[in-house]
Design a protein around this motif. Structure first.
Motif, mmCIF file in Angstrom:
data_model
loop_
_atom_site.group_PDB
_atom_site.id
_atom_site.type_symbol
_atom_site.label_atom_id
_atom_site.label_comp_id
_atom_site.label_asym_id
_atom_site.label_seq_id
_atom_site.Cartn_x
_atom_site.Cartn_y
_atom_site.Cartn_z
ATOM 1 N N TYR A 1 -9.510 3.857 8.027
ATOM 2 C CA TYR A 1 -10.344 2.680 7.470
ATOM 3 C C TYR A 1 -10.341 3.132 5.782
ATOM 4 O O TYR A 1 -10.188 4.322 4.887
ATOM 5 N N LYS A 2 -10.109 2.508 4.523
ATOM 6 C CA LYS A 2 -10.052 2.534 3.703
ATOM 7 C C LYS A 2 -11.058 1.628 2.956
ATOM 8 O O LYS A 2 -11.137 0.294 2.572
ATOM 9 N N HIS A 3 -11.859 2.115 2.412
ATOM 10 C CA HIS A 3 -12.727 2.351 1.099
ATOM 11 C C HIS A 3 -12.767 1.684 -0.783
ATOM 12 O O HIS A 3 -11.351 2.994 -0.911
ATOM 13 N N ALA A 4 -12.792 0.718 -0.723
ATOM 14 C CA ALA A 4 -12.117 0.784 -2.171
ATOM 15 C C ALA A 4 -12.978 1.349 -3.093
ATOM 16 O O ALA A 4 -14.211 0.722 -2.997
ATOM 17 N N PHE A 5 -13.050 1.637 -5.053
ATOM 18 C CA PHE A 5 -13.249 2.438 -5.418
ATOM 19 C C PHE A 5 -13.545 0.900 -6.181
ATOM 20 O O PHE A 5 -14.098 1.078 -7.470
ATOM 21 N N ASN B 1 -8.872 6.773 2.106
ATOM 22 C CA ASN B 1 -8.631 6.764 3.810
ATOM 23 C C ASN B 1 -9.536 8.072 4.811
ATOM 24 O O ASN B 1 -9.475 9.052 4.643
ATOM 25 N N GLY B 2 -9.574 7.169 5.668
ATOM 26 C CA GLY B 2 -9.849 7.668 7.339
ATOM 27 C C GLY B 2 -9.079 7.565 8.076
ATOM 28 O O GLY B 2 -9.684 6.437 8.228
ATOM 29 N N GLY C 1 0.774 -1.132 0.129
ATOM 30 C CA GLY C 1 -0.324 -0.022 0.247
ATOM 31 C C GLY C 1 0.546 1.305 0.129
ATOM 32 O O GLY C 1 1.893 1.165 0.553
ATOM 33 N N VAL C 2 0.819 2.323 -0.834
ATOM 34 C CA VAL C 2 1.064 3.992 -0.861
ATOM 35 C C VAL C 2 -0.731 4.536 -0.611
ATOM 36 O O VAL C 2 -0.515 4.366 -1.162
ATOM 37 N N ASP C 3 -0.146 5.461 0.556
ATOM 38 C CA ASP C 3 -1.103 6.377 0.897
ATOM 39 C C ASP C 3 -0.928 7.939 1.264
ATOM 40 O O ASP C 3 0.583 7.807 1.502
ATOM 41 N N GLY C 4 -1.154 8.956 0.727
ATOM 42 C CA GLY C 4 -1.116 9.741 1.076
ATOM 43 C C GLY C 4 -2.152 10.582 2.145
ATOM 44 O O GLY C 4 -3.403 10.044 1.851
ATOM 45 N N THR C 5 -1.996 11.604 3.199
ATOM 46 C CA THR C 5 -2.760 11.853 4.217
ATOM 47 C C THR C 5 -2.115 12.854 4.680
ATOM 48 O O THR C 5 -1.324 13.520 4.855
ATOM 49 N N GLY D 1 -5.241 6.085 -1.502
ATOM 50 C CA GLY D 1 -3.432 6.177 -2.170
ATOM 51 C C GLY D 1 -4.095 4.943 -3.304
ATOM 52 O O GLY D 1 -5.321 4.664 -3.419
ATOM 53 N N TYR D 2 -3.866 3.823 -2.776
ATOM 54 C CA TYR D 2 -3.293 2.729 -4.068
ATOM 55 C C TYR D 2 -2.742 1.140 -3.399
ATOM 56 O O TYR D 2 -1.508 1.331 -2.656
ATOM 57 N N THR D 3 -4.102 0.428 -3.415
ATOM 58 C CA THR D 3 -3.629 -0.685 -2.524
ATOM 59 C C THR D 3 -3.113 -2.219 -3.252
ATOM 60 O O THR D 3 -4.289 -2.446 -4.173
ATOM 61 N N TRP D 4 -2.698 -2.813 -3.899
ATOM 62 C CA TRP D 4 -2.255 -4.241 -3.704
ATOM 63 C C TRP D 4 -2.672 -5.476 -3.498
ATOM 64 O O TRP D 4 -1.726 -5.712 -2.615
ATOM 65 N N ILE D 5 -3.192 -6.302 -3.675
ATOM 66 C CA ILE D 5 -3.410 -7.436 -3.226
ATOM 67 C C ILE D 5 -2.965 -8.789 -4.202
ATOM 68 O O ILE D 5 -3.140 -8.321 -5.283
ATOM 69 N N ASP D 6 -1.985 -9.042 -4.154
ATOM 70 C CA ASP D 6 -1.309 -10.461 -4.528
ATOM 71 C C ASP D 6 -1.901 -9.585 -5.737
ATOM 72 O O ASP D 6 -2.024 -10.253 -7.029
ATOM 73 N N GLU D 7 -0.899 -8.749 -6.153
ATOM 74 C CA GLU D 7 -0.312 -7.833 -7.545
ATOM 75 C C GLU D 7 -1.378 -6.928 -8.158
ATOM 76 O O GLU D 7 -1.147 -6.872 -9.266
#
Length: 448
Positions: free
Chosen positions: A165-169, A144-145, A104-108, A131-137
């Motif tokens: 808390y990460k809400h996925a798009f 994010n909150g 995960g790479v996130d800006g806050t 941010g952007y999150t990868w699971i198994d590529e």
């Protein structure tokens, strides 16, 4: 980290140390899963159920943030993990998966509630970002909150605990929590003079100073900062604006004309042993009171007549107080003087003094000099033989002749005057030879 930890005792405020780095571990919690309902009533129902947590037992999170002012800071976080549980089955048990990789790479943008509430040790904060999150590529963007706090052990080093808390798009990435715990260090403040007080709060940023004086120096260590210290290089007392008083007489050394000897304020710190108002250094008689006009010594009375020499017009001759220390001409002296004066002889019909009168004139001069401040009148008199006009002129000339003789032989001219009375003041009859002889005379009288 060791280098930054070395600054842990330095004063730190976010505006002074704008950079913060946090290194720690993270836990990924995939509950709730499947419904993509971020605000459902079950979202926090198993928030503390660690069975759903995926924890990588190593340093797995690093974040760097910079304070931008008014309690706000912006940061970037990178994290990695290994997913073994992802969501729950119908029975509420965690669903196991095959060690999926997580990046995960996130800006806050964070807002410090601790700064707003003026809290120093415990600093809660809120954050919002993405941010952007990868699971198994396979990756997807998230909104994010964040809620967390910093617990500062010192001014620069602390523990950071936060939950995001990460809400996925995208449907293929489930909404999830990421919990983080790590060691945080603040750094990056500017301290030009190296006194431990950052330039922003340092009233003297180019000169090393003390925290008590907002970074300004106290060179002599007397507790008074140099800018308010009249003697910045000599330790002194506050009552003297930082100047010393070596002799303890209440006069600062810089104003004390006798800094090594206790003295009086009225005399600029110099002593006056006899209390006459003349400092001992200028007092010719330091142990005997006397006036300043006489260098601190009492006025003498050399002739012992009760009139001080300074007021005595005849300091070497005993006189009277009434006559300013000079002797007074008594009636007896006046009588003696005139007895001598009557014996002064002149050539017949002339003003020239006969030589045999010199001895009596010498006696007269001696008497006159005993009374140096007294003034006398030399008076000439004749008998009635001849015309009145002639007698008047002759008396004046004879009086003047005696005066000139006295002046020539040492009597101050200012003390003598000459008058002629002619035949106007006889003391005997002019009808006999003896009477006329008595009327032909000179008198020397004390001027009134």
């Amino acid at each position: 980290m060791l280098l930054v930890l070395g600054y842990s005792n330095v004063n730190a405020q976010d505006e002074n140390n704008p950079w913060q780095i946090t290194i720690g571990v993270n836990a990924v919690d995939a509950y709730p899963s499947g419904d993509n309902a971020p605000f459902s009533e079950t979202v926090f129902s198993k928030f503390f159920d660690v069975d759903n947590y995926n924890i990588l037992p190593s340093l797995s999170t690093i974040s760097v943030s910079k304070y931008v002012g008014d309690g706000f800071s912006f940061g970037v976080t990178g994290s990695l993990n290994k997913i073994e549980n992802w969501g729950e089955d119908a029975n509420g048990d965690a669903i196991g998966v095959d060690d999926l990789s997580y990046y995960g790479v996130d800006g806050t943008i964070k807002y410090s509630l601790g700064e707003r509430l003026n809290l120093d040790t415990f600093e809660p904060y809120l954050g919002l970002g993405g941010g952007y999150t990868w699971i198994d590529e396979i990756g997807a963007g998230t909104l994010n909150g964040t809620l967390g706090f910093n617990l500062w052990f010192s001014e620069n080093v602390g523990l950071t605990i936060q939950t995001t808390y990460k809400h996925a798009f995208e449907d293929y990435l489930q909404t999830h929590f990421q919990h983080t715990a790590g060691l945080s260090i603040k750094f990056g403040g500017t301290d030009t003079d190296g006194d431990g007080i950052y330039d922003k709060d340092d009233a003297c940023p180019d000169v090393a100073g003390l925290e008590a004086f907002n970074g300004c120096p106290d060179s002599d260590g007397d507790g008074i900062e140099d800018s308010k210290d009249d003697c910045p290089n000599e330790a002194g007392a506050a009552e003297f604006n930082g100047c010393p008083d070596s002799d303890g007489d209440g006069v600062a050394d810089k104003d004390d004309n006798c800094p090594s000897v206790a003295g009086l304020k009225a005399l600029a710190g110099c002593p006056d042993a006899d209390g006459d108002g003349v400092t001992d250094g200028d007092d010719a008689c330091p142990n005997t009171a006397g006036p300043a006009a006489n260098k601190g010594c009492p006025w003498p009375d050399g002739d012992g007549d009760g009139v001080l020499d300074k007021d005595d017009k005849c300091p070497d001759v005993k006189g009277t107080v009434a006559n300013n220390g000079c002797p007074e001409v008594t009636e007896e002296v006046q009588k003696t003087l005139n007895e001598y004066a009557k014996t002064i002889l002149f050539d017949t019909g002339k003003a020239s003094i006969k030589s045999q009168s010199e001895s009596v004139l010498k006696d007269i001069i001696g008497i006159l000099n005993e009374y140096p401040t007294s003034k006398f009148t030399v008076e000439g008199h004749t008998d009635s033989v001849g015309s009145e006009k002639l007698n008047q002129g002759l008396s004046e000339k004879r009086a003047l002749s005696v005066k000139e003789y006295l002046v020539k032989n040492g009597v101050d001219e200012f003390r003598l005057s000459a008058l002629g009375y002619g035949e106007s003041k006889p003391i005997d009859t002019n009808k006999t030879r003896a009477g006329r002889a008595n009327n032909r005379r000179v008198e020397i009288n004390l001027a009134k």
